[in-house]
Scaffold this motif. Sequence first.
Motif, mmCIF file in Angstrom:
data_model
loop_
_atom_site.group_PDB
_atom_site.id
_atom_site.type_symbol
_atom_site.label_atom_id
_atom_site.label_comp_id
_atom_site.label_asym_id
_atom_site.label_seq_id
_atom_site.Cartn_x
_atom_site.Cartn_y
_atom_site.Cartn_z
ATOM 1 N N PHE A 1 0.854 -1.189 0.000
ATOM 2 C CA PHE A 1 0.000 0.000 0.000
ATOM 3 C C PHE A 1 0.885 1.233 0.000
ATOM 4 O O PHE A 1 1.931 1.244 0.643
ATOM 5 N N THR A 2 0.428 2.224 -0.727
ATOM 6 C CA THR A 2 1.336 3.348 -0.945
ATOM 7 C C THR A 2 0.944 4.581 -0.149
ATOM 8 O O THR A 2 -0.171 4.688 0.379
ATOM 9 N N MET A 3 1.886 5.480 -0.036
ATOM 10 C CA MET A 3 1.616 6.846 0.420
ATOM 11 C C MET A 3 2.423 7.722 -0.531
ATOM 12 O O MET A 3 2.879 7.234 -1.558
ATOM 13 N N TRP A 4 2.597 8.961 -0.215
ATOM 14 C CA TRP A 4 3.144 9.872 -1.220
ATOM 15 C C TRP A 4 4.227 10.746 -0.618
ATOM 16 O O TRP A 4 4.256 10.945 0.604
ATOM 17 N N ASP A 5 5.088 11.296 -1.480
ATOM 18 C CA ASP A 5 6.194 12.088 -0.907
ATOM 19 C C ASP A 5 5.704 13.406 -0.318
ATOM 20 O O ASP A 5 6.440 14.089 0.384
ATOM 21 N N TRP A 6 4.448 13.757 -0.551
ATOM 22 C CA TRP A 6 3.905 14.974 0.067
ATOM 23 C C TRP A 6 3.337 14.720 1.483
ATOM 24 O O TRP A 6 2.696 15.588 2.064
ATOM 25 N N VAL A 7 3.582 13.516 2.007
ATOM 26 C CA VAL A 7 3.225 13.246 3.411
ATOM 27 C C VAL A 7 4.514 12.985 4.179
ATOM 28 O O VAL A 7 5.241 12.045 3.867
ATOM 29 N N GLY A 8 4.784 13.794 5.200
ATOM 30 C CA GLY A 8 5.955 13.546 6.047
ATOM 31 C C GLY A 8 5.672 12.364 6.963
ATOM 32 O O GLY A 8 4.520 12.129 7.347
ATOM 33 N N GLY A 9 6.715 11.628 7.333
ATOM 34 C CA GLY A 9 6.550 10.450 8.196
ATOM 35 C C GLY A 9 5.732 10.747 9.444
ATOM 36 O O GLY A 9 4.811 10.020 9.807
ATOM 37 N N ARG A 10 6.052 11.865 10.110
ATOM 38 C CA ARG A 10 5.376 12.161 11.387
ATOM 39 C C ARG A 10 3.955 12.682 11.204
ATOM 40 O O ARG A 10 3.246 12.922 12.173
#
Length: 554
Positions: free
Chosen positions: A263-272
């Motif tokens: 499942f993916t997320m995106w580089d516009w979401v910071g880890g925290r």
Amino acid sequence: MKQSVQSLKSMPEWHALVEHHQATRDVHMLEQFNLDENRFDRFSISLDSILFDYSKNRIDQTTIELLSKLAIACKLPEQIMAMFNGEKINTTEQRAVLHTALRYQGTAALMVDGVDVHAEVKNELQRIKPLCSKIRSGNWLGATGKPITDVVNIGIGGSHLGPQMLTEALKPFAAKNLNMHFVANIDENQIDDTLQNLNADTTLFIVCSKTFTTQETMLNANTARDWFLAQIPDETQLAKHFVAVSTNLEAALSFGIEPQNIFTMWDWVGGRYSLWSAIGLSVMIAIGMGNFEQLLSGAYEVDQHFKTEPYEKNIPVLMGLLGIWYNNFYNAEAIAVLPYSQHLHRFPAYLQQADMESNGKSITLDGQSTDYSTGPILFGELGNPGQHAFYQLLHQGTKLVPIDVLVSLSNISGESKHQDALMSNILAQTEALMRGKNKQEVKVELQAANLTEQQIEELSPHKVFEGNRPSNTFLFDQLDPKTLGSLIAMYEHKIFVQGVIWNINSFDQWGVELGKQLATKILVELEGSNTALTQSSHDSSTSGLIAHYMSHRK
Ligand code: F6P
């Protein structure tokens, strides 16, 4: 890109606050309460089921007005819009900052680099749903045909703290047929302790890493894989027991995870800031998608509030401004977050990353060193046990430590005599911090205890509390997914407000890189035998410690 603003300390709005601080710093809050019977009404706000009381702060109406003017001069309104609109406000990484898109509840598109991120987010949640319900219903079968009983999230930082905090906080909403486990530490004891009671054929691992390169996570994931294969020596069965969350599809595939289970997320979401995305998979499995959607809706409500409310009624803005007031004008170095609800016991740890990794910066967006203090030291613990541990310093220490206390007004498991006792403690602590106890009150107390005048004279300085110590109180009807979503979003936006005023990038984390680089280098040295290299490339302390380790390790 934020338009260059005047240096913070040379702004007239800053000077006005310096003067206001000089004029008001000796005013005692108790006087303010005595003079204004409406102080609680004036300085408290309700949003849905959350009451935010900030009346026990060293402020008056002018303080809020002046702080709001500073925020406006620092272009907070423009920056809020820039963030929500997907502008690349994370300038050092050239990325948008869109955790708000992860909980968007409307129907509008939001285009970033030609892609509708709102649609992407919805699609990914739809992909997760069947996996989630199959595991929860016992229809996801492992290698020997048995349902999953244990889920282990392997991740660190934002890929661990948020999901673990949520899973603990929302325990009453969790499936009873599943045990959730979290492994973050590179110390083998954690994964060993976790695995020793589990069976490979009923365990599902979530390898949770935005980058899929983080040393701790990859080492733990490989240890889990080896443990699994030692019990079930058939690589084709791995797909039933390992899923991943990552932006690094290739690395997850080469680990052996099936594409439909990545499942993916995106580089516009910071880890925290990522707990709202697939990084929250463990939470979705534990509490179910319906409850997870409630969490998102609580956060969305705060997003709307943050965007539209005037600053004197805007909870995250006020939280941020109060923090600036103490940090930059009272020189307070630390803040404490003190949940009184047991299930929030990981909330301070989660917030530590959110706040300190975001605002622990000393370079402005224009690349200049700040000549003012930025992010505070955030610490915290459950409030009630904390009273018997470190509250002494909060009451009588030499440091000013503003606190946030948070508590649920009812226990989800039902009525209990513990609840009133809990509330009495929280109310007593914030009142004591504000009110204090003066010498006259102490004397009267000691006279009543029949102490001699000399004893009273000697003892009373120790028993005086100066008070005037600030606190915010958050009371909420119950700790449910929606409320928790709102609370977290309030803190996220508070951090943003402060980052804007300090003119720093709250969304990068270059400060964690040097340690990572050196660890990689030292690991090579520890695994090799070239002691001469080790001796020559470090200071004498590090070389000495390496030599000690080498001669003592088993
Ligand atoms: O080292 C810090 C950090 O990059 C955090 O910002 C992040 O949350 C954590 O490591 C984990 O990163 P990843 O999800 O890529 O494994």
